[in-house]
Design a protein around this motif. Structure first.
Motif, PDB file in Angstrom:
ATOM      1  N   GLU A   2       0.836  -1.199   0.000  1.00 13.43           N
ATOM      2  CA  GLU A   2       0.000   0.000   0.000  1.00 13.43           C
ATOM      3  C   GLU A   2       0.871   1.249   0.000  1.00 13.43           C
ATOM      4  N   PRO A   3       0.376   2.357  -0.537  1.00 14.44           N
ATOM      5  CA  PRO A   3       1.114   3.616  -0.365  1.00 14.44           C
ATOM      6  C   PRO A   3       1.057   4.077   1.084  1.00 14.44           C
ATOM      7  N   LEU A   4       1.999   4.938   1.428  1.00  8.84           N
ATOM      8  CA  LEU A   4       2.125   5.388   2.819  1.00  8.84           C
ATOM      9  C   LEU A   4       0.881   6.107   3.298  1.00  8.84           C
ATOM     10  N   PHE A   5       0.185   6.761   2.331  1.00  9.38           N
ATOM     11  CA  PHE A   5      -0.941   7.599   2.725  1.00  9.38           C
ATOM     12  C   PHE A   5      -2.067   6.786   3.359  1.00  9.38           C
ATOM     13  N   ASN A   6      -2.226   5.508   2.936  1.00 13.51           N
ATOM     14  CA  ASN A   6      -3.294   4.688   3.529  1.00 13.51           C
ATOM     15  C   ASN A   6      -3.030   4.440   5.002  1.00 13.51           C
ATOM     16  N   TYR A   7      -1.769   4.126   5.336  1.00 15.67           N
ATOM     17  CA  TYR A   7      -1.428   3.927   6.747  1.00 15.67           C
ATOM     18  C   TYR A   7      -1.628   5.214   7.533  1.00 15.67           C
ATOM     19  N   PHE A   8      -1.291   6.344   6.884  1.00 15.36           N
ATOM     20  CA  PHE A   8      -1.467   7.631   7.564  1.00 15.36           C
ATOM     21  C   PHE A   8      -2.931   7.896   7.844  1.00 15.36           C
ATOM     22  N   ILE A   9      -3.796   7.588   6.848  1.00 16.01           N
ATOM     23  CA  ILE A   9      -5.230   7.833   7.043  1.00 16.01           C
ATOM     24  C   ILE A   9      -5.787   6.915   8.123  1.00 16.01           C
ATOM     25  N   LEU A  10      -5.333   5.659   8.162  1.00 12.41           N
ATOM     26  CA  LEU A  10      -5.792   4.749   9.222  1.00 12.41           C
ATOM     27  C   LEU A  10      -5.403   5.281  10.591  1.00 12.41           C
ATOM     28  N   SER A  11      -4.148   5.752  10.697  1.00  8.00           N
ATOM     29  CA  SER A  11      -3.687   6.304  11.972  1.00  8.00           C
ATOM     30  C   SER A  11      -4.477   7.544  12.353  1.00  8.00           C
ATOM     31  N   LEU A  12      -4.776   8.382  11.350  1.00 11.56           N
ATOM     32  CA  LEU A  12      -5.549   9.603  11.614  1.00 11.56           C
ATOM     33  C   LEU A  12      -6.959   9.264  12.067  1.00 11.56           C
ATOM     34  N   ALA A  13      -7.556   8.224  11.452  1.00  8.99           N
ATOM     35  CA  ALA A  13      -8.911   7.827  11.844  1.00  8.99           C
ATOM     36  C   ALA A  13      -8.927   7.296  13.276  1.00  8.99           C
ATOM     37  N   LEU A  14      -7.905   6.492  13.623  1.00  5.94           N
ATOM     38  CA  LEU A  14      -7.836   5.989  14.997  1.00  5.94           C
ATOM     39  C   LEU A  14      -7.677   7.145  15.980  1.00  5.94           C
ATOM     40  N   LEU A  15      -6.852   8.135  15.611  1.00  5.44           N
ATOM     41  CA  LEU A  15      -6.663   9.302  16.476  1.00  5.44           C
ATOM     42  C   LEU A  15      -7.968  10.061  16.654  1.00  5.44           C
ATOM     43  N   SER A  16      -8.770  10.174  15.557  1.00  6.63           N
ATOM     44  CA  SER A  16     -10.048  10.876  15.660  1.00  6.63           C
ATOM     45  C   SER A  16     -11.007  10.132  16.577  1.00  6.63           C
ATOM     46  N   VAL A  17     -11.025   8.795  16.464  1.00  8.59           N
ATOM     47  CA  VAL A  17     -11.877   8.005  17.357  1.00  8.59           C
ATOM     48  C   VAL A  17     -11.477   8.218  18.810  1.00  8.59           C
ATOM     49  N   GLY A  18     -10.154   8.271  19.060  1.00  8.97           N
ATOM     50  CA  GLY A  18      -9.692   8.504  20.426  1.00  8.97           C
ATOM     51  C   GLY A  18     -10.082   9.874  20.939  1.00  8.97           C
ATOM     52  N   ILE A  19      -9.994  10.894  20.068  1.00  8.68           N
ATOM     53  CA  ILE A  19     -10.376  12.244  20.497  1.00  8.68           C
ATOM     54  C   ILE A  19     -11.867  12.308  20.803  1.00  8.68           C
ATOM     55  N   TYR A  20     -12.672  11.638  19.949  1.00 11.09           N
ATOM     56  CA  TYR A  20     -14.115  11.593  20.215  1.00 11.09           C
ATOM     57  C   TYR A  20     -14.391  10.958  21.574  1.00 11.09           C
ATOM     58  N   GLY A  21     -13.673   9.856  21.875  1.00  8.23           N
ATOM     59  CA  GLY A  21     -13.895   9.200  23.167  1.00  8.23           C
ATOM     60  C   GLY A  21     -13.498  10.086  24.329  1.00  8.23           C
ATOM     61  N   LEU A  22     -12.379  10.806  24.166  1.00  7.26           N
ATOM     62  CA  LEU A  22     -11.933  11.681  25.257  1.00  7.26           C
ATOM     63  C   LEU A  22     -12.930  12.793  25.520  1.00  7.26           C
ATOM     64  N   ILE A  23     -13.593  13.291  24.446  1.00  5.97           N
ATOM     65  CA  ILE A  23     -14.529  14.395  24.653  1.00  5.97           C
ATOM     66  C   ILE A  23     -15.869  13.883  25.159  1.00  5.97           C
ATOM     67  N   ALA A  24     -16.370  12.797  24.563  1.00  7.42           N
ATOM     68  CA  ALA A  24     -17.776  12.452  24.771  1.00  7.42           C
ATOM     69  C   ALA A  24     -18.012  11.544  25.964  1.00  7.42           C
TER      70      ALA A  24
END
Lengths: 102, 161
Positions: A2-24
């Protein structure tokens, strides 16, 4: 591979899920879940960027191992704090833990 | 294709660990998410790191979390309603994802297609950990020892009244 960007997007999505959990979330154990998810996202970035660098390096994996060890220490201390707060207050809702409020 | 399936499993398990009604199921979903991250490491040719992830995260952290949940479980937690916080959280996370994704898509990050040819093995990791980062290794060991002592000390505090 895979290109690097797919791994980056997966990591970014996981980070967003974590931020949502921290807020909500209000349960202290779920906040700990969120922190673990965020640490995992960071480790994915370490390993992926080291794998896709122009010169072959292993520094990403070395620091990923350090990060995993520190996450284990953080989980142990966090769970001890949660158990202690539960014994003192009989609740682990973070909005109910107000004893440190000035 | 394999990457897509693994990343979907990881993401859905991560969301499920935060949204599941019962906290124990959430902990199991979190372990599944850690397993997905370990599979991502295997896709990135980091076999030793995948083993380390499974040992530490699934073997110790998830089991520790499940034990603590069984110690402090209450029935009323499944009935706590979160009102505005959920909407605020979803909006913030989506905004963060879209903004950072858009900026990085337009940067040079999306041009990196191929990994470098040599696959690093755990021998190189050990060499580098001892030669270059020995101080960090020592400090990490110290932090682990201090955290164990701190956890034990906090577990020994008695209730006052």
């Amino acid at each position: 591979m895979e290109p690097l960007f797919n791994y980056f997007i997966l990591s970014l999505a996981l980070l967003s899920v974590g931020i949502y959990g921290l807020i909500a979330k209000r349960n202290a154990i779920r906040l700990l879940f969120s922190v673990e998810i965020i640490i995992n996202a960071a480790i994915i970035n370490f390993v992926a960027f080291a794998r896709y660098s122009e010169t072959p390096i292993v520094t990403g994996q070395t620091f990923a191992i350090f990060a995993i060890a520190l996450a284990a220490a953080e989980a142990a201390v966090g769970l001890a704090i949660i158990v202690q707060a539960f014994r003192l207050n009989n609740d682990i809702d973070v909005l109910e833990l107000k004893k440190l409020r000035g | 294709m394999v990457f897509l399936v693994i990343s979907l499993v990881t993401l859905i398990a991560a969301i499920l660990s935060l949204e599941s009604r019962e906290l124990v199921y959430g902990a199991v979903a979190l372990a599944l998410s850690f397993l997905g991250v370990a599979a991502i490491f295997i896709l990135l040719d980091a076999l030793y790191l995948a083993m380390f992830q499974i040992l530490v995260y699934i073997g110790s952290i998830s089991v520790l979390i499940i034990f603590v949940i069984m110690l402090v479980r209450r029935e009323k937690w499944s009935t706590i309603k979160s009102g505005n916080e959920r909407i605020v959280g979803i909006v913030t996370a989506l905004t963060f994802f879209l903004v950072i994704g858009y900026v990085s898509y337009n940067s040079g990050l999306s041009n990196i297609i191929t990994p470098n040819s040599s696959i690093p093995d755990f021998y190189d990791i050990g060499i580098q950990m001892i030669n270059d980062y020995w101080l960090i290794l020592e400090v990490t060991g110290l932090v682990l020892a201090v955290s164990v002592i701190g956890a034990l000390t906090m577990a020994k505090i008695e209730r006052k009244n």
